[in-house]
Design a protein around this motif. Structure first.
Motif, short mmCIF file in Angstrom:
data_model
loop_
_atom_site.label_atom_id
_atom_site.label_comp_id
_atom_site.label_asym_id
_atom_site.label_seq_id
_atom_site.Cartn_x
_atom_site.Cartn_y
_atom_site.Cartn_z
N LEU A 52 -6.48 -2.44 -8.30
CA LEU A 52 -5.03 -2.61 -8.17
C LEU A 52 -4.45 -1.92 -6.94
O LEU A 52 -3.26 -2.03 -6.69
N GLY A 53 -5.27 -1.19 -6.19
CA GLY A 53 -4.77 -0.48 -5.02
C GLY A 53 -4.34 -1.44 -3.93
O GLY A 53 -5.02 -2.43 -3.64
N HIS A 54 -3.20 -1.17 -3.31
CA HIS A 54 -2.68 -2.05 -2.26
C HIS A 54 -2.22 -1.18 -1.09
O HIS A 54 -1.62 -0.12 -1.27
N THR A 55 -2.49 -1.65 0.12
CA THR A 55 -2.12 -0.90 1.31
C THR A 55 -0.61 -0.96 1.50
O THR A 55 0.11 -1.64 0.77
N THR B 67 10.78 4.99 -4.24
CA THR B 67 12.22 5.02 -4.51
C THR B 67 13.00 4.58 -3.28
O THR B 67 12.78 5.07 -2.18
N VAL B 68 13.91 3.63 -3.49
CA VAL B 68 14.80 3.15 -2.44
C VAL B 68 16.23 3.55 -2.81
O VAL B 68 16.74 3.14 -3.85
N THR C 15 12.66 -1.36 4.02
CA THR C 15 11.94 -0.09 3.91
C THR C 15 11.02 0.10 5.11
O THR C 15 10.70 -0.86 5.82
N PRO C 16 10.53 1.31 5.32
CA PRO C 16 9.44 1.50 6.28
C PRO C 16 8.17 0.81 5.74
O PRO C 16 8.12 0.35 4.60
N ASP C 17 7.16 0.77 6.56
CA ASP C 17 5.86 0.22 6.14
C ASP C 17 5.18 1.27 5.26
O ASP C 17 4.23 1.93 5.67
N ALA C 18 5.68 1.43 4.02
CA ALA C 18 5.25 2.56 3.19
C ALA C 18 5.15 2.24 1.71
O ALA C 18 4.78 3.10 0.91
N ILE D 127 10.42 0.76 -6.83
CA ILE D 127 9.64 -0.47 -6.75
C ILE D 127 8.18 -0.15 -6.49
O ILE D 127 7.83 0.97 -6.10
N PHE D 128 7.30 -1.13 -6.69
CA PHE D 128 5.90 -0.99 -6.29
C PHE D 128 5.31 -2.38 -6.09
O PHE D 128 5.88 -3.38 -6.53
N VAL D 129 4.17 -2.43 -5.40
CA VAL D 129 3.45 -3.68 -5.17
C VAL D 129 2.40 -3.83 -6.26
O VAL D 129 1.55 -2.95 -6.44
#
Length: 324
Positions: free
Chosen positions: A109-112, A56-57, A46-49, A97-99
């Motif tokens: 819970l926020g992640h860069t 969604t991938v 994925t991009p850095d996103a 997906i998510f981090v």
């Protein structure tokens, strides 16, 4: 990550400053569609996103069935302990997906943004019908089964073989719910009625302002179980249980309860288990067979060798002891 290699490290929940050495396994492959025999797969970057929000991938490949999805973060942009999760069940065309960050050190819970690598592959394994219990010559008895829909309450499991001194091992549980979870045995094993109880155990501590490392609810999970008659057998199998419980500190670990030799100030002592006779290239599984302490607990092992191994109980890093 470059065309010549990458860096990897272990990561805990943010409350510890170290971890024992572990063995890493890894797979690297070029991005794009490919196949190996009848197994079709696609490697995606994925991009850095990708953040804590659903991402969604979409696949380039057309899969005839819902593919299995594997993934790891390719970057280390956010230092908080984190891992990948699926937001929804994957489809034949895409996945979401998510981090996910941990909540043991803080409630945020926020992640860069991170770059994520995915491998989606056509499943090619068809589960066989469960085999009948194995009662081999020499007294070895092994029975394995699957159980589903288990949560925090007891689930009664029945078996068919004639065990006298059964040793029960729980399988790795599924991941339907977010909370950390392990499988535990609760109560005595009824060898005459051929039944025992298992349940899903989760952390039960709060830590830090607004942070909860555990809770009091959990969605049901699925897992397997294995029952082996204690003993040493010609098939290269040994099974047993400690006598009187593993000494691991805690308020009930005292001389009146037959526990007067372990280090109560630190608790969770390593216990040495010897094989008799030695085993070649042993693979060791362990499970707490009793239930005297209500805190979340499971086993850890080290120094597995042909003459034996070490085992201890492990909680959530917020306690200093556990009952035997």
């Amino acid at each position: 990550i470059s065309r010549t290699g990458f860096q990897v490290k272990q990561e805990e929940d943010g409350l510890d400053i170290g971890h024992n050495t572990e063995v890493y396994g890894w797979i690297a492959l070029s991005e794009g569609e490919n196949s190996m025999g009848a197994t079709k797969f696609e490697a995606i970057k994925t991009p850095d996103a990708v953040t804590h929000n659903p991402y969604t991938v979409s696949y380039t490949s057309t899969f005839s069935a819902v593919p299995a999805v594997f993934g790891s973060m390719q970057s280390f942009d956010g230092p908080d302990p984190a891992h990948l999760r699926l937001n929804t069940v994957p489809t034949q065309a895409d996945c979401s997906i998510f981090v996910e960050e941990e909540t043991c050190s803080d409630a945020e819970l926020g992640h860069t943004t991170e770059t994520v690598g995915l491998l989606v592959a056509t499943p090619n394994y068809v589960a066989p019908a469960p085999p009948p219990p194995v009662e081999a010559t020499g007294g070895l008895i092994i029975e394995a089964g699957l159980v589903s829909g288990v949560a925090l309450s007891n689930t009664a499991i029945t078996y068919t073989s004639n065990f006298v001194n059964p040793v029960i091992i729980a399988g790795v549980p599924s991941h339907n719910g977010d909370e950390e979870a392990v499988v535990r045995i609760r109560g005595n094993i009824d060898t005459s009625g051929k039944t025992f109880n298992m349940y899903l155990d989760i952390p039960n501590h709060g830590y830090g302002e607004g942070a909860i490392c555990g809770g009091n609810t959990h969605i049901s999970e699925d897992f397997g179980y294995l029952i082996v008659e204690a003993g040493a057998y010609a098939a290269g199998v040994q099974a047993g249980a400690t006598t009187g419980g593993i000494c691991a500190g805690g308020s009930l670990c005292n001389a009146n309860n037959g526990c007067d030799s372990c280090d109560h100030s630190t608790g969770f002592d390593w216990v040495v288990i010897d094989f008799n006779p030695p085993l070649d290239n042993p693979v060791v599984l362990s499970q707490i067979q009793s239930h005297t302490g209500g805190d979340w607990v499971k086993t850890r092992q080290q120094n597995v060798r042909n003459t034996g191994f070490q085992v201890k109980m492990e909680e959530d890093n917020l306690d200093i002891g556990h009952n035997t």
